[in-house]
Design a protein around this motif. Structure first.
Motif, PDB file in Angstrom:
ATOM      1  N   ARG A   7     -71.377  90.102  67.347  1.00  9.74           N
ATOM      2  CA  ARG A   7     -72.159  91.338  67.291  1.00  9.74           C
ATOM      3  C   ARG A   7     -72.218  91.873  65.863  1.00  9.74           C
ATOM      4  NH1 ARG A   7     -71.650  96.355  66.672  1.00  9.74           N
ATOM      5  NH2 ARG A   7     -69.397  96.401  66.657  1.00  9.74           N
ATOM      6  N   GLN A   8     -71.092  91.879  65.174  1.00  7.35           N
ATOM      7  CA  GLN A   8     -71.047  92.378  63.797  1.00  7.35           C
ATOM      8  C   GLN A   8     -71.929  91.538  62.877  1.00  7.35           C
ATOM      9  OE1 GLN A   8     -66.853  92.285  62.989  1.00  7.35           O
ATOM     10  NE2 GLN A   8     -66.514  94.357  63.776  1.00  7.35           N
ATOM     11  N   LEU A   9     -71.826  90.223  63.007  1.00  6.71           N
ATOM     12  CA  LEU A   9     -72.636  89.346  62.165  1.00  6.71           C
ATOM     13  C   LEU A   9     -74.120  89.552  62.427  1.00  6.71           C
ATOM     14  CD1 LEU A   9     -73.070  87.088  60.142  1.00  6.71           C
ATOM     15  CD2 LEU A   9     -72.654  85.442  61.994  1.00  6.71           C
ATOM     16  N   SER A  14     -79.475  91.514  61.015  1.00  9.02           N
ATOM     17  CA  SER A  14     -80.590  92.352  61.428  1.00  9.02           C
ATOM     18  C   SER A  14     -80.921  93.376  60.345  1.00  9.02           C
ATOM     19  CB  SER A  14     -80.243  93.061  62.742  1.00  9.02           C
ATOM     20  OG  SER A  14     -81.269  93.953  63.101  1.00  9.02           O
ATOM     21  N   GLY A  15     -79.910  93.973  59.779  1.00  8.68           N
ATOM     22  CA  GLY A  15     -80.119  94.947  58.704  1.00  8.68           C
ATOM     23  C   GLY A  15     -80.763  94.328  57.483  1.00  8.68           C
ATOM     24  N   ILE A  16     -80.316  93.127  57.132  1.00  8.75           N
ATOM     25  CA  ILE A  16     -80.892  92.428  55.979  1.00  8.75           C
ATOM     26  C   ILE A  16     -82.364  92.121  56.239  1.00  8.75           C
ATOM     27  CG2 ILE A  16     -80.849  90.296  54.632  1.00  8.75           C
ATOM     28  CD1 ILE A  16     -77.770  90.258  55.099  1.00  8.75           C
ATOM     29  N   ALA A  17     -82.660  91.580  57.411  1.00  6.55           N
ATOM     30  CA  ALA A  17     -84.047  91.222  57.734  1.00  6.55           C
ATOM     31  C   ALA A  17     -84.939  92.460  57.775  1.00  6.55           C
ATOM     32  CB  ALA A  17     -84.106  90.464  59.064  1.00  6.55           C
ATOM     33  N   SER A  18     -84.437  93.553  58.310  1.00  2.00           N
ATOM     34  CA  SER A  18     -85.225  94.792  58.372  1.00  2.00           C
ATOM     35  C   SER A  18     -85.552  95.301  56.972  1.00  2.00           C
ATOM     36  CB  SER A  18     -84.467  95.875  59.137  1.00  2.00           C
ATOM     37  OG  SER A  18     -84.335  95.516  60.485  1.00  2.00           O
ATOM     38  N   TYR A  19     -84.566  95.274  56.096  1.00  2.34           N
ATOM     39  CA  TYR A  19     -84.794  95.701  54.717  1.00  2.34           C
ATOM     40  C   TYR A  19     -85.831  94.803  54.055  1.00  2.34           C
ATOM     41  CZ  TYR A  19     -84.169  96.719  49.803  1.00  2.34           C
ATOM     42  OH  TYR A  19     -84.399  97.049  48.478  1.00  2.34           O
ATOM     43  N   ASN A  20     -85.674  93.498  54.213  1.00  4.22           N
ATOM     44  CA  ASN A  20     -86.589  92.559  53.567  1.00  4.22           C
ATOM     45  C   ASN A  20     -87.991  92.593  54.161  1.00  4.22           C
ATOM     46  OD1 ASN A  20     -84.683  91.610  51.750  1.00  4.22           O
ATOM     47  ND2 ASN A  20     -84.003  89.984  53.103  1.00  4.22           N
ATOM     48  N   ASP A  21     -88.103  92.986  55.410  1.00  6.39           N
ATOM     49  CA  ASP A  21     -89.412  93.054  56.051  1.00  6.39           C
ATOM     50  C   ASP A  21     -90.232  94.216  55.484  1.00  6.39           C
ATOM     51  OD1 ASP A  21     -91.587  92.731  57.817  1.00  6.39           O
ATOM     52  OD2 ASP A  21     -90.614  93.925  59.363  1.00  6.39           O
ATOM     53  N   PHE A  48     -67.623  89.260  55.226  1.00  5.85           N
ATOM     54  CA  PHE A  48     -67.511  89.024  56.663  1.00  5.85           C
ATOM     55  C   PHE A  48     -66.923  87.639  56.927  1.00  5.85           C
ATOM     56  CE2 PHE A  48     -69.053  87.565  60.763  1.00  5.85           C
ATOM     57  CZ  PHE A  48     -68.614  88.597  61.575  1.00  5.85           C
ATOM     58  N   ILE A  49     -67.416  86.637  56.222  1.00  4.64           N
ATOM     59  CA  ILE A  49     -66.903  85.268  56.375  1.00  4.64           C
ATOM     60  C   ILE A  49     -65.413  85.223  56.045  1.00  4.64           C
ATOM     61  CG2 ILE A  49     -67.005  82.912  55.441  1.00  4.64           C
ATOM     62  CD1 ILE A  49     -70.081  83.446  55.060  1.00  4.64           C
ATOM     63  N   ALA A  50     -65.027  85.870  54.950  1.00  2.60           N
ATOM     64  CA  ALA A  50     -63.620  85.875  54.544  1.00  2.60           C
ATOM     65  C   ALA A  50     -62.748  86.595  55.572  1.00  2.60           C
ATOM     66  CB  ALA A  50     -63.483  86.536  53.169  1.00  2.60           C
ATOM     67  N   THR A  51     -63.252  87.683  56.124  1.00  9.90           N
ATOM     68  CA  THR A  51     -62.486  88.460  57.097  1.00  9.90           C
ATOM     69  C   THR A  51     -62.291  87.692  58.403  1.00  9.90           C
ATOM     70  OG1 THR A  51     -63.274  90.537  56.156  1.00  9.90           O
ATOM     71  CG2 THR A  51     -62.444  90.620  58.417  1.00  9.90           C
ATOM     72  N   VAL A  52     -63.356  87.087  58.884  1.00  4.58           N
ATOM     73  CA  VAL A  52     -63.290  86.353  60.155  1.00  4.58           C
ATOM     74  C   VAL A  52     -62.560  85.028  59.970  1.00  4.58           C
ATOM     75  CG1 VAL A  52     -64.692  85.229  61.936  1.00  4.58           C
ATOM     76  CG2 VAL A  52     -65.329  87.482  61.084  1.00  4.58           C
ATOM     77  N   GLY A  53     -62.782  84.398  58.821  1.00  3.55           N
ATOM     78  CA  GLY A  53     -62.179  83.095  58.541  1.00  3.55           C
ATOM     79  C   GLY A  53     -63.190  81.977  58.717  1.00  3.55           C
ATOM     80  N   GLU A  54     -63.322  81.157  57.709  1.00  2.00           N
ATOM     81  CA  GLU A  54     -64.312  80.070  57.725  1.00  2.00           C
ATOM     82  C   GLU A  54     -64.188  79.171  58.938  1.00  2.00           C
ATOM     83  OE1 GLU A  54     -64.295  77.811  54.128  1.00  2.00           O
ATOM     84  OE2 GLU A  54     -64.516  79.591  52.870  1.00  2.00           O
ATOM     85  N   LEU A  86     -74.632  80.318  67.656  1.00  2.00           N
ATOM     86  CA  LEU A  86     -73.350  80.903  68.046  1.00  2.00           C
ATOM     87  C   LEU A  86     -73.210  80.994  69.556  1.00  2.00           C
ATOM     88  CD1 LEU A  86     -72.970  83.708  65.368  1.00  2.00           C
ATOM     89  CD2 LEU A  86     -71.699  81.548  65.515  1.00  2.00           C
ATOM     90  N   ARG A  87     -74.272  81.341  70.235  1.00  2.00           N
ATOM     91  CA  ARG A  87     -74.214  81.406  71.698  1.00  2.00           C
ATOM     92  C   ARG A  87     -73.986  80.018  72.295  1.00  2.00           C
ATOM     93  NH1 ARG A  87     -73.166  86.619  72.048  1.00  2.00           N
ATOM     94  NH2 ARG A  87     -74.810  87.918  71.232  1.00  2.00           N
TER      95      ARG A  87
END
Length: 92
Positions: A7-9, A14-21, A48-54, A86-87
């Motif tokens: 959900r966080q990812l 979603s935020g990035i795509a909305s800004y870029n749109d 986020f990657i570092a926090t969750v772990g690769e 991911l799903r």
């Protein structure tokens, strides 16, 4: 990855795509501000990657997240691809 991580990812993407749109237009951002936002988006994804772990990411998802694709995506296609991957990985 657990459901909360997914959900966080997806919220980040979603935020990035909305800004870029159209977000950069609504905010009246010029090229320098768009570049700053893209750098902030890159930093957010890397953190986020570092926090969750690769190791928690399927290889294809990690490769895409590390590319420029999510930072430049304004259509939501990266969001859709990563969500589907991911799903699918979670069902295994």
């Amino acid at each position: 990855m657990n459901d909360e991580n997914i959900r966080q990812l997806l919220n980040i993407l979603s935020g990035i795509a909305s800004y870029n749109d159209k977000g950069y237009i609504w905010m009246r951002h010029g090229p320098a501000e768009v570049e700053q936002q893209q750098q902030a988006s890159r930093a957010a994804l890397d953190q986020f990657i570092a926090t969750v772990g690769e190791a928690q990411f399927p290889e294809a998802v990690l490769t895409e997240l590390r590319s420029d694709s999510p930072i430049k995506d304004g259509s939501g296609l990266v969001y859709e691809r990563i969500e589907a991957q991911l799903r699918t990985a979670k069902k295994r």
